[in-house]
Design a protein around this motif. Structure first.
Motif, PDB file in Angstrom:
ATOM      1  N   ARG A  91     -23.426   4.954  27.432  1.00 27.59           N
ATOM      2  CA  ARG A  91     -21.977   5.491  27.570  1.00 27.59           C
ATOM      3  C   ARG A  91     -22.066   6.898  28.206  1.00 27.59           C
ATOM      4  O   ARG A  91     -23.111   7.682  28.037  1.00 27.59           O
ATOM      5  CB  ARG A  91     -21.534   5.657  26.023  1.00 27.59           C
ATOM      6  N   ASP A  92     -20.985   7.108  28.809  1.00 24.64           N
ATOM      7  CA  ASP A  92     -21.163   8.431  29.812  1.00 24.64           C
ATOM      8  C   ASP A  92     -21.245   9.670  28.974  1.00 24.64           C
ATOM      9  O   ASP A  92     -22.005  10.633  29.023  1.00 24.64           O
ATOM     10  CB  ASP A  92     -19.712   8.571  30.598  1.00 24.64           C
ATOM     11  N   THR A  93     -20.542   9.801  27.698  1.00 23.26           N
ATOM     12  CA  THR A  93     -20.601  10.861  26.798  1.00 23.26           C
ATOM     13  C   THR A  93     -20.733  10.268  25.439  1.00 23.26           C
ATOM     14  O   THR A  93     -20.215   9.222  25.065  1.00 23.26           O
ATOM     15  CB  THR A  93     -19.351  11.846  26.797  1.00 23.26           C
ATOM     16  N   GLY A  94     -21.426  11.061  24.715  1.00 19.02           N
ATOM     17  CA  GLY A  94     -21.189  10.882  23.109  1.00 19.02           C
ATOM     18  C   GLY A  94     -22.228  10.037  22.554  1.00 19.02           C
ATOM     19  O   GLY A  94     -22.204   9.784  21.528  1.00 19.02           O
ATOM     20  N   ALA A  95     -23.247   9.596  23.536  1.00 20.59           N
ATOM     21  CA  ALA A  95     -24.207   8.384  23.035  1.00 20.59           C
ATOM     22  C   ALA A  95     -25.085   8.880  21.912  1.00 20.59           C
ATOM     23  O   ALA A  95     -25.331   8.392  21.016  1.00 20.59           O
ATOM     24  CB  ALA A  95     -25.084   8.154  24.144  1.00 20.59           C
ATOM     25  N   TYR A  96     -25.510  10.299  22.026  1.00 21.79           N
ATOM     26  CA  TYR A  96     -26.259  11.044  20.999  1.00 21.79           C
ATOM     27  C   TYR A  96     -25.463  10.809  19.447  1.00 21.79           C
ATOM     28  O   TYR A  96     -26.057  10.443  18.631  1.00 21.79           O
ATOM     29  CB  TYR A  96     -26.893  12.294  21.402  1.00 21.79           C
ATOM     30  N   ALA A  97     -24.311  11.333  19.676  1.00 25.44           N
ATOM     31  CA  ALA A  97     -23.294  11.450  18.445  1.00 25.44           C
ATOM     32  C   ALA A  97     -23.215  10.260  17.870  1.00 25.44           C
ATOM     33  O   ALA A  97     -23.190  10.054  16.452  1.00 25.44           O
ATOM     34  CB  ALA A  97     -22.197  12.406  18.858  1.00 25.44           C
ATOM     35  N   HIS A 121     -30.116   6.729  35.998  1.00 24.03           N
ATOM     36  CA  HIS A 121     -30.421   6.458  34.519  1.00 24.03           C
ATOM     37  C   HIS A 121     -29.529   7.214  33.561  1.00 24.03           C
ATOM     38  O   HIS A 121     -29.538   8.347  33.364  1.00 24.03           O
ATOM     39  CB  HIS A 121     -31.937   6.767  34.154  1.00 24.03           C
ATOM     40  N   PRO A 122     -28.591   6.227  32.889  1.00 20.16           N
ATOM     41  CA  PRO A 122     -27.560   6.992  32.066  1.00 20.16           C
ATOM     42  C   PRO A 122     -28.392   7.212  30.610  1.00 20.16           C
ATOM     43  O   PRO A 122     -29.316   6.816  30.514  1.00 20.16           O
ATOM     44  CB  PRO A 122     -26.542   6.019  32.087  1.00 20.16           C
ATOM     45  N   ASP A 123     -27.481   7.804  29.697  1.00 20.59           N
ATOM     46  CA  ASP A 123     -27.878   8.033  28.321  1.00 20.59           C
ATOM     47  C   ASP A 123     -27.933   6.816  27.608  1.00 20.59           C
ATOM     48  O   ASP A 123     -26.739   5.853  27.932  1.00 20.59           O
ATOM     49  CB  ASP A 123     -26.784   9.091  27.654  1.00 20.59           C
ATOM     50  N   ILE A 124     -28.876   6.569  26.827  1.00 20.45           N
ATOM     51  CA  ILE A 124     -29.037   5.037  26.100  1.00 20.45           C
ATOM     52  C   ILE A 124     -28.775   5.310  24.436  1.00 20.45           C
ATOM     53  O   ILE A 124     -29.199   6.080  23.783  1.00 20.45           O
ATOM     54  CB  ILE A 124     -30.285   4.817  26.421  1.00 20.45           C
ATOM     55  N   LEU A 125     -27.902   4.210  24.026  1.00 23.96           N
ATOM     56  CA  LEU A 125     -28.112   3.879  22.797  1.00 23.96           C
ATOM     57  C   LEU A 125     -29.092   2.751  22.448  1.00 23.96           C
ATOM     58  O   LEU A 125     -28.747   1.658  23.058  1.00 23.96           O
ATOM     59  CB  LEU A 125     -26.722   3.640  21.860  1.00 23.96           C
ATOM     60  N   ALA A 145     -14.911  -3.407  22.454  1.00 22.90           N
ATOM     61  CA  ALA A 145     -14.313  -3.334  24.158  1.00 22.90           C
ATOM     62  C   ALA A 145     -13.326  -1.922  24.237  1.00 22.90           C
ATOM     63  O   ALA A 145     -12.851  -1.788  23.098  1.00 22.90           O
ATOM     64  CB  ALA A 145     -13.637  -4.586  24.558  1.00 22.90           C
ATOM     65  N   GLY A 146     -13.322  -1.514  25.203  1.00 22.71           N
ATOM     66  CA  GLY A 146     -12.579  -0.509  25.452  1.00 22.71           C
ATOM     67  C   GLY A 146     -13.014   0.874  25.086  1.00 22.71           C
ATOM     68  O   GLY A 146     -12.208   1.881  25.181  1.00 22.71           O
ATOM     69  N   HIS A 147     -14.162   1.018  24.627  1.00 20.99           N
ATOM     70  CA  HIS A 147     -14.874   2.225  24.028  1.00 20.99           C
ATOM     71  C   HIS A 147     -15.745   2.716  25.121  1.00 20.99           C
ATOM     72  O   HIS A 147     -16.601   3.633  24.632  1.00 20.99           O
ATOM     73  CB  HIS A 147     -15.302   2.434  22.735  1.00 20.99           C
TER      74      HIS A 147
END
Ligand SMILES: *Cc1c(COP(=O)(O)O)cnc(C)c1O
Length: 424
Positions: A350-356, A378-382, A327-329
């Motif tokens: 996640r808005d940013t950093g999903a790939y990393a 459709h946002p980035d997906i992990l 939570a909180g990330h």
């Protein structure tokens, strides 16, 4: 909250636990990408080696008969049929998902052109897997039809009297959201349209009942939850009421009624065999056979229903652990919480950093993957796939813990995790 101790207890009680021994999961790896490429069955190396050294090396051309090579599309098709609610003799393993889609979409459009020539539209989902949309687009261009792409919640209203075919993927590759196949098939039929279902993320992952749903056409993938190995042959099913109505467009000699008569004219084989085109990749077929046997090994333990029960327990647990411990990330959930609407994967946003973040997890041995968003709805997906044949509850706990550490430490911001590879 579930503890690691609880997870160990759940594994100890798991009636499907023995099935993990049918796979070669690399040590130190928590493999949450069986929805993209299934883990190698432990039997595959020896089986493929025997196909090479004995069947090919010694048997040579005699193996088409003596090793059953020629019948492999049907032999494997009958195994797949048991997993998707089809009858014996109704499925063939052959070609790729993309190619099989071309065949069944063509056949569906031929039927529609004859029975309802005024219908000039095909409907699909905007977030469908791109190859499905590209094949559909090419066919629509060729035949002067319109391809209409809608959001999931708009499908029902899009089914108007000018729709020839509704083409859907049962479980969405990005979000893991699952359609109600029976309800949408009934809605399509009520509107006078035929249905084509892509089972790439369903076959071997969730119970499927093609006959019960009264579907018209289906295709699916061999290398995901069927564990058939990279580039494994795919499969195709046609409802028996349609199977003999038209040729499929790739009318090669393996789909001929009597291929070894070598006649100059094409005479389609009855039933699903006409959906074959030419000579099959036999070595890949033997690997797929091993993959199918891992799923059939679950039959005496409750089969797809038991696998489904465990899959939902695994995905429920992962969602709960991520929400409690990460939570909180900035993580969101793209996968439906509702069981009836969930496949066998959990997709986080996640808005940013999903790939990393995915790269940092892979470096720790937790293998999931990343699917790019569109910058809009459709946002980035992990993406994390849970194959209950070889994933356990301890794996889920450890995966969530690695994710927590990657986020809490900021480890994912390291430059090496932000370098894009060709395959994400
Ligand atoms: C994986 C997947 C495919 C793959 O098609 P190929 O022909 O094997 O490359 C097609 N459709 C869907 C929905 C998939 O998930």
């Amino acid at each position: 909250m579930t503890t690691l101790q609880d997870c160990l207890a759940l594994d100890a009680q798991d009636p499907l636990r023995t099935l993990r021994a049918l796979f070669t999961v690399p040590p130190g790896v928590i493999y949450l990408d069986g929805n993209s490429l299934g883990v190698m069955p432990a039997a595959a190396p020896a089986r493929v080696a025997a196909a090479v050294t004995q069947e090919w090396g010694e048997g040579l051309i005699r193996s088409w008969n003596s090793a059953g090579w020629f019948a492999l599309p049907q032999t494997l098709g009958d195994k797949i049929a048991q997993l998707v609610g089809a009858g014996a003799g109704e499925v063939v393993a052959t070609d790729s998902t993309s190619i099989n889609l071309y065949k069944v979409l063509s056949a569906a459009l031929n039927i529609a052109a004859q029975d309802a020539p005024q219908r000039k539209r095909m409907v699909s989902e905007r977030s469908n897997f791109p190859t499905d949309l590209y094949i559909a687009e090419a066919l629509c261009r060729e035949r002067g039809l319109q391809l209409q792409l809608v959001e999931a919640e708009e499908i029902a209203t899009a089914l108007t009297s000018d729709v020839a075919v509704l083409m859907l993927t049962h479980v969405n590759y990005r979000t893991g959201a699952m359609h109600d196949m029976a309800a949408l098939t009934a809605a399509a039929h009520a509107a006078g349209a035929l249905t084509v279902w892509d089972l790439a993320h369903s076959a071997g992952a969730v119970p499927v009942d093609l006959r019960g749903a009264n579907a018209d056409f289906a295709i699916g993938c061999g290398y995901k939850y069927l564990n058939g190995g990279p580039g494994a042959p795919a499969f195709v099913w046609v409802n028996p009421r349609h199977a003999n109505r038209f040729w499929q467009p790739l009318a090669g000699w393996w789909g001929h009624a009597a291929p070894f008569e070598f006649t100059p004219d094409y005479r389609p084989a009855p039933g699903i065999t006409r959906y074959l085109c030419g000579t099959q990749p036999i070595l890949s077929m033997t690997a797929l056979d091993c993959g199918l046997d891992t799923l059939l090994a679950a039959q005496p333990l409750g089969g797809m229903a038991a696998l489904r029960k465990k899959s939902l327990a695994l995905t429920d647990l992962f969602i709960a652990l991520v929400e409690a411990r990460c939570a909180g990330h900035g993580l969101g959930l793209a996968t439906p919480r509702e069981h009836a609407q969930r496949g066998s994967q959990v997709c986080l946003t996640r808005d940013t950093g999903a790939y990393a973040i995915v790269q940092a997890l892979i470096a720790r041995g937790v293998v999931g993957d990343f699917r790019a968003g569109d910058g809009g709805k459709h946002p980035d997906i992990l993406r994390f796939g849970f194959t209950p044949l070889y994933i356990g509850f301890e794996d889920v706990w450890n995966a969530a813990e690695h994710l927590r550490q990657v986020l809490a430490s900021g480890e994912w911001q390291r430059p090496e995790f932000n370098q894009k590879h060709a395959v994400t």
